[in-house]
Design an enzyme around this catalytic site. Structure first.
Site, PDB file in Angstrom:
ATOM      1  N   CYS A  65      46.771  12.792  51.601  1.00 29.36           N
ATOM      2  CA  CYS A  65      47.154  13.578  52.769  1.00 29.36           C
ATOM      3  C   CYS A  65      47.459  15.025  52.375  1.00 29.36           C
ATOM      4  O   CYS A  65      48.105  15.266  51.362  1.00 29.36           O
ATOM      5  CB  CYS A  65      48.377  12.951  53.434  1.00 29.36           C
ATOM      6  SG  CYS A  65      48.857  13.784  54.966  1.00 29.36           S
ATOM      7  N   CYS A  72      57.293  10.898  52.235  1.00 28.37           N
ATOM      8  CA  CYS A  72      56.063  10.107  52.311  1.00 28.37           C
ATOM      9  C   CYS A  72      55.367   9.922  50.970  1.00 28.37           C
ATOM     10  O   CYS A  72      55.134  10.882  50.237  1.00 28.37           O
ATOM     11  CB  CYS A  72      55.102  10.768  53.290  1.00 28.37           C
ATOM     12  SG  CYS A  72      53.590   9.817  53.517  1.00 28.37           S
ATOM     13  N   CYS A 109      48.803  -1.758  65.203  1.00 30.74           N
ATOM     14  CA  CYS A 109      49.022  -0.332  65.057  1.00 30.74           C
ATOM     15  C   CYS A 109      48.043   0.218  64.022  1.00 30.74           C
ATOM     16  O   CYS A 109      48.118  -0.141  62.845  1.00 30.74           O
ATOM     17  CB  CYS A 109      50.455  -0.064  64.622  1.00 30.74           C
ATOM     18  SG  CYS A 109      51.668  -0.845  65.696  1.00 30.74           S
ATOM     19  N   CYS A 142      47.746   0.391  69.329  1.00 35.83           N
ATOM     20  CA  CYS A 142      48.392   1.695  69.252  1.00 35.83           C
ATOM     21  C   CYS A 142      47.743   2.479  68.114  1.00 35.83           C
ATOM     22  O   CYS A 142      47.475   1.924  67.048  1.00 35.83           O
ATOM     23  CB  CYS A 142      49.886   1.536  68.980  1.00 35.83           C
ATOM     24  SG  CYS A 142      50.775   3.093  68.800  1.00 35.83           S
ATOM     25  N   CYS A 202      55.057   6.532  71.814  1.00 37.59           N
ATOM     26  CA  CYS A 202      55.991   5.940  70.866  1.00 37.59           C
ATOM     27  C   CYS A 202      56.430   7.046  69.921  1.00 37.59           C
ATOM     28  O   CYS A 202      55.601   7.744  69.358  1.00 37.59           O
ATOM     29  CB  CYS A 202      55.296   4.824  70.097  1.00 37.59           C
ATOM     30  SG  CYS A 202      56.238   4.204  68.697  1.00 37.59           S
ATOM     31  N   ARG A 272      62.482  -0.462  67.929  1.00 38.72           N
ATOM     32  CA  ARG A 272      61.814  -1.231  66.879  1.00 38.72           C
ATOM     33  C   ARG A 272      62.445  -0.931  65.520  1.00 38.72           C
ATOM     34  O   ARG A 272      62.634   0.221  65.154  1.00 38.72           O
ATOM     35  CB  ARG A 272      60.331  -0.877  66.830  1.00 38.72           C
ATOM     36  CG  ARG A 272      59.559  -1.632  65.758  1.00 38.72           C
ATOM     37  CD  ARG A 272      58.068  -1.316  65.787  1.00 38.72           C
ATOM     38  NE  ARG A 272      57.513  -1.642  67.074  1.00 38.72           N
ATOM     39  CZ  ARG A 272      57.135  -0.731  67.974  1.00 38.72           C
ATOM     40  NH1 ARG A 272      57.251   0.550  67.683  1.00 38.72           N
ATOM     41  NH2 ARG A 272      56.642  -1.098  69.129  1.00 38.72           N
TER      42      ARG A 272
END
Length: 406
Positions: A65, A72, A109, A142, A202, A272
């Site tokens: 990324c 992360c 997801c 999602c 979300c 969640r």
């Protein structure tokens, strides 16, 4: 406690607590913890009964990324040793999703690392959504692909996506401390794009990054204002090789208080428990089910989670039931507003609530993971010391030849 009685009454009326009340929940003592859980549990049961929704993550593209999110393991310059692979083919992603659905998940997801999708990426994901829906009747899908450009949310909706995840993660005032390659405003814009396209939005947070109580309350109040259908609460997994690897700031009691505060501020929204529950809640996970009505099943994006079978046993032993595909997740006043899954006029996914990469970093660089492992045979670390023994990089499932944990 007068505070808790007041918060229960407000939660049953869907009335926003004051900031002082939300801060007071975070400041309660361990002696009062069970009273806090019981109070927030009344609000949870009012709007969601004893149902627990299961969600399953499929990491479509892992690592590499260009964003620099400090929490992360897929960030620019990461040395975490995670799985790295490019886009899964639609049939590969559908096969990965099938494992979670067989384990009881009703929502898949689809997550991909990166700043945001190109139009070609949206085409790829659209084909994957079709493959999953063609093979699994009633499944909710999602997408969590990072920052969206104009028109991309609409294309995902047309392809059959029910929801879009993009977390705020932390307060606006501290956002630049964790990420410099995009802004808090960029994230808000993407959540608004999802809303406008008729997707169930979300958006959630990550706790444990060194933030203050005020920061936690700030981000939850910002989420309430954005009005997503689902709020994933991630607990930082301090993965070695990331800038926050030494940030072990959470206890099980702290996590329960955070979940209770979120429930009081967002009483009728799907809350969640996302990445980090196994690492930080540990044996207190069953108590958290009295606060949240949704969890991820099995592994996360780049880290291992509790065994799927153990998740199901935990839910049953705690006296809860897995939400079925024939059950509507959200309360009627949200599910029917505008004919959709939330209170937004343009919604339209029925029962959907927003899920999302939810896990740990559902953050914006797209996929980010969160995670945790159910445990190992090693002796438990003394209370208060970092539980590095509970963190393991995912080596199975999507992107490997090994069966997934579901």
């Amino acid at each position: 406690m007068d505070l808790l009685n007041t918060l229960v009454d407000k939660g049953l009326r869907r009335e926003l607590p004051t900031r002082e009340e939300a801060l007071a929940v975070l400041a309660t003592s361990d002696d009062d913890l069970l009273d806090v859980v019981a109070a927030a549990g009344k609000v949870r049961r009012q709007w969601f009964g004893r149902r627990v929704k299961l969600n399953y993550l499929v990491n479509l593209k892992s690592g590499l990324c260009p964003e620099d999110c400090n929490y992360c393991s897929q960030r620019l310059g990461s040395t975490t040793g995670i799985l790295k692979y490019t886009w899964l083919k639609p049939d590969e992603a559908s096969q990965a999703a099938a494992a979670g659905l067989a384990g009881g998940a009703k929502r898949v997801c689809l997550v991909a690392s990166g700043r945001g999708p190109t139009d070609r990426d949206v085409d790829r994901v659209s084909k994957t959504i079709k493959a999953i829906k063609d093979q699994n009747e009633g499944v909710e899908v999602c997408a969590c692909l990072g920052l969206l450009s104009d028109g991309q949310a609409e294309r995902l909706r047309e392809a059959g996506a029910d929801a879009y995840n993009h977390n705020l993660n932390t307060s606006e005032s501290t956002y630049a401390d964790i990420t410099t390659t995009h802004t808090y405003a960029d994230r808000v814009d993407t959540v608004n794009k999802a809303h406008a396209a008729g997707l169930s939005a979300c958006s959630g947070l990550i706790a444990g990054m060194g933030e203050s109580d005020e920061d936690l309350v700030d981000v939850v109040y910002s989420l309430r204002e954005l009005d997503p259908d689902s709020v994933p609460v991630n607990f930082l997994i301090p993965v070695e090789g990331t800038p926050l690897a030494k940030e072990w700031n959470l206890t099980p009691q702290r996590c329960l208080r955070i979940l209770a505060m979120v429930r009081f501020v967002c009483p009728d929204v799907e809350v969640r428990i996302a990445g980090g529950r196994e690492v930080h809640l540990r044996t207190m996970q069953p108590l958290a089910l009295h606060l949240a009505n949704s969890i991820f099943l099995g592994d996360y994006l780049t880290t291992e989670g509790q065994a799927g079978k153990a998740d199901l046993e935990m839910i049953a032993d705690a006296g809860f039931e897995v939400e079925g595909t024939d059950q509507v997740t959200l309360p009627e006043h949200r599910a029917t507003a505008g004919g959709g899954c939330g209170s937004h006029e343009s919604a339209g996914c029925g029962s959907h609530e927003g899920a999302g990469c939810g896990s740990h970093e559902s953050a914006g660089c797209g996929s980010h993971e969160g995670g945790g492992v159910c445990g190992t045979a090693e002796p438990a670390a003394p209370v208060g010391e970092p539980r590095t023994d509970l963190v393991a990089v995912r080596r199975r499932g999507a992107g490997t030849d090994l069966a997934p944990n579901a």
